[in-house]
Scaffold this active site. Structure first.
Site, mmCIF file in Angstrom:
data_model
loop_
_atom_site.group_PDB
_atom_site.id
_atom_site.type_symbol
_atom_site.label_atom_id
_atom_site.label_comp_id
_atom_site.label_asym_id
_atom_site.label_seq_id
_atom_site.Cartn_x
_atom_site.Cartn_y
_atom_site.Cartn_z
ATOM 1 N N ASN A 70 22.595 12.370 -2.408
ATOM 2 C CA ASN A 70 21.283 12.546 -1.779
ATOM 3 C C ASN A 70 21.404 12.458 -0.263
ATOM 4 O O ASN A 70 20.794 13.232 0.474
ATOM 5 C CB ASN A 70 20.304 11.485 -2.298
ATOM 6 C CG ASN A 70 19.744 11.824 -3.657
ATOM 7 O OD1 ASN A 70 18.992 12.771 -3.806
ATOM 8 N ND2 ASN A 70 20.128 11.059 -4.663
ATOM 9 N N HIS A 130 25.874 17.444 -10.126
ATOM 10 C CA HIS A 130 26.721 16.315 -10.523
ATOM 11 C C HIS A 130 27.733 16.731 -11.594
ATOM 12 O O HIS A 130 28.493 15.883 -12.078
ATOM 13 C CB HIS A 130 25.864 15.186 -11.117
ATOM 14 C CG HIS A 130 24.972 14.503 -10.124
ATOM 15 N ND1 HIS A 130 25.414 14.058 -8.898
ATOM 16 C CD2 HIS A 130 23.655 14.163 -10.197
ATOM 17 C CE1 HIS A 130 24.405 13.484 -8.256
ATOM 18 N NE2 HIS A 130 23.332 13.538 -9.007
ATOM 19 N N SER A 160 26.114 0.803 -7.880
ATOM 20 C CA SER A 160 24.969 1.628 -7.501
ATOM 21 C C SER A 160 24.339 2.293 -8.721
ATOM 22 O O SER A 160 23.110 2.351 -8.855
ATOM 23 C CB SER A 160 25.409 2.685 -6.481
ATOM 24 O OG SER A 160 24.310 3.435 -6.027
ATOM 25 N N THR A 250 20.867 8.615 9.287
ATOM 26 C CA THR A 250 21.467 7.333 8.930
ATOM 27 C C THR A 250 20.863 6.883 7.612
ATOM 28 O O THR A 250 19.736 7.272 7.256
ATOM 29 C CB THR A 250 21.176 6.251 9.994
ATOM 30 O OG1 THR A 250 19.753 6.033 10.059
ATOM 31 C CG2 THR A 250 21.715 6.660 11.358
ATOM 32 N N PHE A 251 21.589 6.070 6.862
ATOM 33 C CA PHE A 251 21.077 5.625 5.575
ATOM 34 C C PHE A 251 19.751 4.898 5.744
ATOM 35 O O PHE A 251 18.811 5.096 4.964
ATOM 36 C CB PHE A 251 22.098 4.721 4.870
ATOM 37 C CG PHE A 251 21.719 4.409 3.450
ATOM 38 C CD1 PHE A 251 22.100 5.242 2.412
ATOM 39 C CD2 PHE A 251 20.944 3.300 3.139
ATOM 40 C CE1 PHE A 251 21.724 4.974 1.104
ATOM 41 C CE2 PHE A 251 20.565 3.027 1.847
ATOM 42 C CZ PHE A 251 20.957 3.859 0.822
ATOM 43 N N ALA A 253 17.503 5.239 8.107
ATOM 44 C CA ALA A 253 16.427 6.176 8.439
ATOM 45 C C ALA A 253 15.942 6.901 7.192
ATOM 46 O O ALA A 253 14.732 7.100 7.001
ATOM 47 C CB ALA A 253 16.914 7.180 9.485
ATOM 48 N N MET A 254 16.879 7.277 6.315
ATOM 49 C CA MET A 254 16.496 7.977 5.093
ATOM 50 C C MET A 254 15.820 7.042 4.102
ATOM 51 O O MET A 254 14.907 7.443 3.373
ATOM 52 C CB MET A 254 17.725 8.648 4.476
ATOM 53 C CG MET A 254 18.242 9.804 5.314
ATOM 54 S SD MET A 254 19.595 10.685 4.524
ATOM 55 C CE MET A 254 18.812 11.274 3.027
#
Length: 315
Positions: A70, A130, A160, A250-251, A253-254
Site C-alpha cells: 500500500n 499479491h 504485520s 512517509t509512513f 503522513a500516509m
C-alpha cells in the site's frame, strides 16, 4: 493521494458490509490450494485472470501481503504522475475512468468481467497484486511489462499480517499469536505461504524486466529507493520531485490520511510501519523455528541476500 482513491474506499467499505453477513467458516475459498477472501474475489475471477493481457508500458507492483505494497503503491503512483506531468484535468479523467469501469485496487479483486473493462483504461496502467507467479496471467511475463517486486523480512511480515488478520472483518481472526504463528509457518493464510511465494519469485530474480526492492532499504533511504525505481521504469524526475514525494509519502503522513485514502480499514492497513517489531512477539522457540525454515527454503539465494535476513531477523 491515489488516482484510484475513491474506488479503493468503495471496494473496502463494500467488502466490510458483505463480511458482516458471513460466518467465519465461510469467509474464505480455496483456489489451486491457496485461500482467498470471498468478499474480494472468486474462483471465476481468478480463472478469468489467465486471459488478461498486459501492455508493455504497464507498471506492475507485486508483493506478499503486508510487505508494504500500500505504501509503495502510493509512491509508484506519485512517481508515475510526476514523470507523466499529468494536468489536474487528466488526473480527474483517470479517476473518473477507473470509477466508471469499476476497477479494483488489486488485480485479483472483483468480478470476472473486470479484465475486459481494464482494456479501456488509458496507459500507463498501474497494476498491483499479491499473487505468486504461477497464478499471474502468462502475458505478464511475455509482453515485456516491467514488474517491481517488494520484499520484506518474514518476521516483521508475520507480525504485520497477524494484526491485519485480526483487524479485517473479511478474514477469520486468530485467538492468539501462537495459533496464528503456526498457520503462518504452514502457509495456511490467505494468499498462501510467504516462503512458497518467495521461493517462486527467486526464480525470476535475474529477469531483466523484474526489479526487487526491500521494504527495509526503502525505510533506510526512501529517496535513493525511489531513484532506483524511477530508473527501472524509465521515469524522468528532478531532485525537487523526489524530495516532494518523499515528504508526501512517509509512513506517518500516509497513516494520518489512511481513513481518507482507504476508508474504514485505513487503521488496519497502516499500523506501525517499523522494522524490528517482531521482537515483541516471537518466543525463542519461534525465532529458531523461523530461522531454520528460512534457511531451508531460501538460504544462499539472491532473494535471501536482498532481504538481508541476518541483519533484520537475528535476535
Amino acid at each position: 493521494m491515489s488516482r484510484n482513491r475513491e474506488r479503493v474506499i468503495e471496494t473496502v467499505d463494500n467488502s466490510v458490509l458483505q463480511s458482516e453477513k458471513i460466518p467465519p467458516e465461510s469467509m474464505l475459498f480455496s483456489y489451486r490450494g491457496i485461500s482467498f477472501p470471498v468478499t474480494l474475489t472468486s474462483p471465476e475471477t481468478l480463472e478469468a485472470l489467465k486471459s488478461f493481457e498486459t501492455r508493455s508500458d504497464d507498471v506492475i507492483l507485486t508483493g506478499y501481503p503486508k510487505t508494504g505494497t500500500n505504501w509503495l503503491g502510493t509512491i509508484l503512483t506519485e512517481l508515475d504522475s510526476a514523470d507523466a506531468k499529468y494536468t489536474e484535468e487528466e488526473v480527474e479523467e483517470r479517476i473518473n475512468a477507473e470509477k466508471k469501469l469499476e476497477i479494483f485496487p488489486r488485480l485479483e479483486f472483483g468480478d470476472p468481467g473486470v479484465f475486459e473493462r481494464m482494456k479501456k483504461l488509458p496507459s500507463r496502467r498501474i497494476i498491483q497484486t499479491h499473487l505468486p507467479p504461477h497464478l499471474l496471467p502468462p502475458s505478464m511475463f511475455q509482453n515485456k511489462a516491467k514488474i517491481l517486486l517488494l520484499l520484506r523480512n518474514p518476521k516483521d511480515t508475520a507480525v504485520s499480517y497477524y494484526h491485519f488478520y485480526n483487524n479485517m472483518p473479511q478474514l477469520p481472526s486468530f485467538a492468539s499469536w501462537d495459533e496464528y504463528f503456526a498457520a503462518f509457518m504452514q502457509g495456511k493464510l490467505t494468499w498462501g505461504s510467504y516462503f512458497d511465494h518467495s521461493v517462486e519469485w527467486n526464480k525470476y530474480i535475474d529477469h531483466e524486466k523484474i526489479m526487487m526492492i526491500s521494504y527495509e532499504e526503502l525505510k533506510e533511504d526512501q529517496v535513493l529507493g525511489m531513484k532506483k525505481i524511477a530508473a527501472f521504469f524509465g521515469f524522468s524526475l528532478c531532485e525537487e520531485d523526489f524530495s516532494r514525494i518523499a515528504k508526501k509519502t512517509t509512513f506517518q503522513a500516509m497513516k494520518e490520511k489512511s481513513m481518507e485514502t482507504h476508508g474504514k480499514l485505513g487503521h488496519a492497513l497502516f499500523r506501525k510501519g517499523v522494522v524490528g517489531n517482531w521482537r515483541d512477539f516471537f518466543s525463542k522457540a519461534q525465532n529458531e523455528e523461523m530461522d531454520k525454515k528460512f534457511e531451508d527454503c531460501l538460504g544462499g539465494t539472491k532473494l535471501a541476500a536482498k532481504v538481508n535476513y541476518d541483519v533484520y531477523c537475528k535476535a
